[in-house]
Design a protein around this motif. Structure first.
Motif, mmCIF file in Angstrom:
data_model
loop_
_atom_site.group_PDB
_atom_site.id
_atom_site.type_symbol
_atom_site.label_atom_id
_atom_site.label_comp_id
_atom_site.label_asym_id
_atom_site.label_seq_id
_atom_site.Cartn_x
_atom_site.Cartn_y
_atom_site.Cartn_z
ATOM 1 N N GLU A 28 -5.300 -0.409 1.353
ATOM 2 C CA GLU A 28 -4.767 -0.956 2.600
ATOM 3 C C GLU A 28 -3.304 -1.351 2.415
ATOM 4 O O GLU A 28 -2.927 -1.930 1.395
ATOM 5 C CB GLU A 28 -5.590 -2.186 2.997
ATOM 6 C CG GLU A 28 -5.436 -2.564 4.435
ATOM 7 C CD GLU A 28 -6.434 -3.640 4.829
ATOM 8 O OE1 GLU A 28 -6.000 -4.596 5.491
ATOM 9 O OE2 GLU A 28 -7.612 -3.519 4.460
ATOM 10 N N ARG A 29 -2.497 -1.049 3.418
ATOM 11 C CA ARG A 29 -1.079 -1.426 3.384
ATOM 12 C C ARG A 29 -0.894 -2.786 4.027
ATOM 13 O O ARG A 29 -1.537 -3.108 5.013
ATOM 14 C CB ARG A 29 -0.224 -0.409 4.147
ATOM 15 C CG ARG A 29 -0.150 0.926 3.464
ATOM 16 C CD ARG A 29 0.941 1.785 4.039
ATOM 17 N NE ARG A 29 0.637 2.235 5.393
ATOM 18 C CZ ARG A 29 1.392 3.052 6.083
ATOM 19 N NH1 ARG A 29 2.513 3.525 5.567
ATOM 20 N NH2 ARG A 29 1.069 3.421 7.288
ATOM 21 N N GLN A 30 0.007 -3.572 3.446
ATOM 22 C CA GLN A 30 0.330 -4.882 4.015
ATOM 23 C C GLN A 30 1.344 -4.745 5.152
ATOM 24 O O GLN A 30 1.349 -5.536 6.081
ATOM 25 C CB GLN A 30 0.897 -5.803 2.926
ATOM 26 C CG GLN A 30 -0.047 -6.025 1.767
ATOM 27 C CD GLN A 30 -1.377 -6.626 2.209
ATOM 28 O OE1 GLN A 30 -1.416 -7.552 3.000
ATOM 29 N NE2 GLN A 30 -2.475 -6.080 1.706
#
Length: 88
Positions: free
Chosen positions: A61-63
């Motif tokens: 998951e990307r922040q």
């Protein structure tokens, strides 16, 4: 390595990318692999998506949207085999 990779995977760069992933700490992104291997974005991205599709990589998951898409290597005998094949 490219000829063997093409014969085995129908992709000239699969073994070099798999070798780089297998040698690393397990988390990679397309840009770092491109830079390390001197390959284009589409070649590396296509391989990462294929490895994800067969369950050898998991997308992290990307922040933030500007952060590169990162992948986590899944523990599997494929990585040792790819490293051996790359240098056979």
């Amino acid at each position: 390595m490219g000829v063997r990779s093409k014969l085995l995977f129908n992709n000239t760069h699969m073994l070099s990318v798999a070798d780089a992933i297998g040698a690393g700490d397990g988390v990679v992104d397309s840009k770092s692999l491109q830079d390390r291997l001197g390959l284009g974005q589409s070649a590396v991205q296509r391989i990462l998506v294929a490895l994800e599709g067969v369950g050898l990589m998991e997308r992290l998951e990307r922040q933030a949207r500007t952060e590169p898409i990162r992948f986590q290597r899944v523990t599997h005998p494929f990585w040792d085999a790819a490293r051996e094949l790359a240098y056979a």
